[in-house]
Scaffold this active site. Structure first.
Site, short mmCIF file in Angstrom:
data_model
loop_
_atom_site.label_atom_id
_atom_site.label_comp_id
_atom_site.label_asym_id
_atom_site.label_seq_id
_atom_site.Cartn_x
_atom_site.Cartn_y
_atom_site.Cartn_z
N SER A 132 49.92 17.87 -71.30
CA SER A 132 50.85 16.75 -71.25
C SER A 132 51.28 16.48 -69.81
CB SER A 132 52.10 17.05 -72.10
OG SER A 132 52.94 17.96 -71.43
N SER A 162 54.35 16.44 -68.57
CA SER A 162 55.74 16.83 -68.31
C SER A 162 55.94 17.49 -66.95
CB SER A 162 56.24 17.78 -69.41
OG SER A 162 55.61 19.04 -69.32
N LYS A 193 56.85 25.06 -67.67
CA LYS A 193 57.94 24.37 -67.00
C LYS A 193 58.30 25.15 -65.73
CE LYS A 193 58.44 21.65 -70.67
NZ LYS A 193 58.00 20.24 -70.67
#
Length: 237
Positions: A30, A32, A93
């Site tokens: 993705s 992100s 992250k």
């Protein structure tokens, strides 16, 4: 024939040991973490960086609790982890908050323990899709320990550009994606929230392959045009 079988078995055992205790490959599904990591990036994650938990092992067997030879991540590390509510799926992250920190976002600016993180506008992030150019605001963010990286700002006053104060519990980390308006991270308490140290898989280290979004990695005949050559062998920061 017997020698060939032995060589294959040894090779598989070595690969299993490397994947379990040293490095695990991981691909980015993705956007992100744009523009640090792009869809189609493939990277190595160091399993030993923070010690080992059940998530370090294939199939995550509940052989023990906590971490063995554990060490705390540094603020700014890019980390692969498992969600408590979705333990079979890997997420990636950046570590923004450490145990005991108070994290808040005000006007798109991250505050750590009441102090605004340094943020300066840099050149836009540019993508070209179907011949059309898209520009996204980009900022250089520098954490208190000096770790610096770029973040994207898709929308003015995005949904998580202004948040309450999040208090990071002991034994947990506060994670955020670099693509701030397109990241489900620790700001979303109902889905992610603070991440237990036990759920860490490892630290992102090195990009070993990268292919344009929408391309198939196995389509080797397209590699001369589909591989992002400038991203190969880049250190993840």
């Amino acid at each position: 024939m017997g020698e060939t079988v032995r060589v294959v078995i040894h090779a598989l055992l070595i690969a299993l040991v490397i994947r379990t205790f040293l490095f695990q490959p991981f691909n980015i599904p993705s956007g992100s973490m744009k523009d640090t990591l792009l869809v189609g990036d493939y990277l190595f994650v160091s399993k030993y960086a923070y010690g080992y938990s059940k998530y370090s092992l294939p199939f995550s067997p509940a052989l023990f609790d906590g971490r063995i030879w554990g060490s705390e991540p540094k603020r700014g590390d890019v980390v692969v982890f498992r969600l408590p509510r979705e333990p079979d799926v890997d997420y990636i992250k950046r570590v923004i908050g450490l145990p005991g920190d108070r994290i808040q976002v005000l006007g798109g600016v991250v505050h750590i323990n009441g102090v605004a993180v340094k943020r300066e506008k840099i050149d836009d992030f540019v993508e070209i899709e179907d011949g059309r150019e898209t520009r996204t605001r980009r900022y250089r963010e520098t954490l208190p320990n000096g770790v610096s990286y770029s973040t994207l700002d898709l929308y003015e006053n995005g949904f998580y550009d202004n948040t309450p104060v999040y208090e990071v519990p002991q034994g947990h980390l506060f994670m955020m994606g670099d693509n701030r308006d397109n990241s489900t991270d620790s700001r979303v308490i109902s889905q992610v929230g603070p991440i237990p140290m036990e759920n860490l898989v490892g630290r992102a280290e090195l990009l070993f392959f990268s292919i344009e979004e929408g391309e198939r990695a196995w389509a080797f005949w397209r590699w001369p045009w589909s591989i992002r050559w400038s991203r190969l062998a880049n250190i993840v920061r």
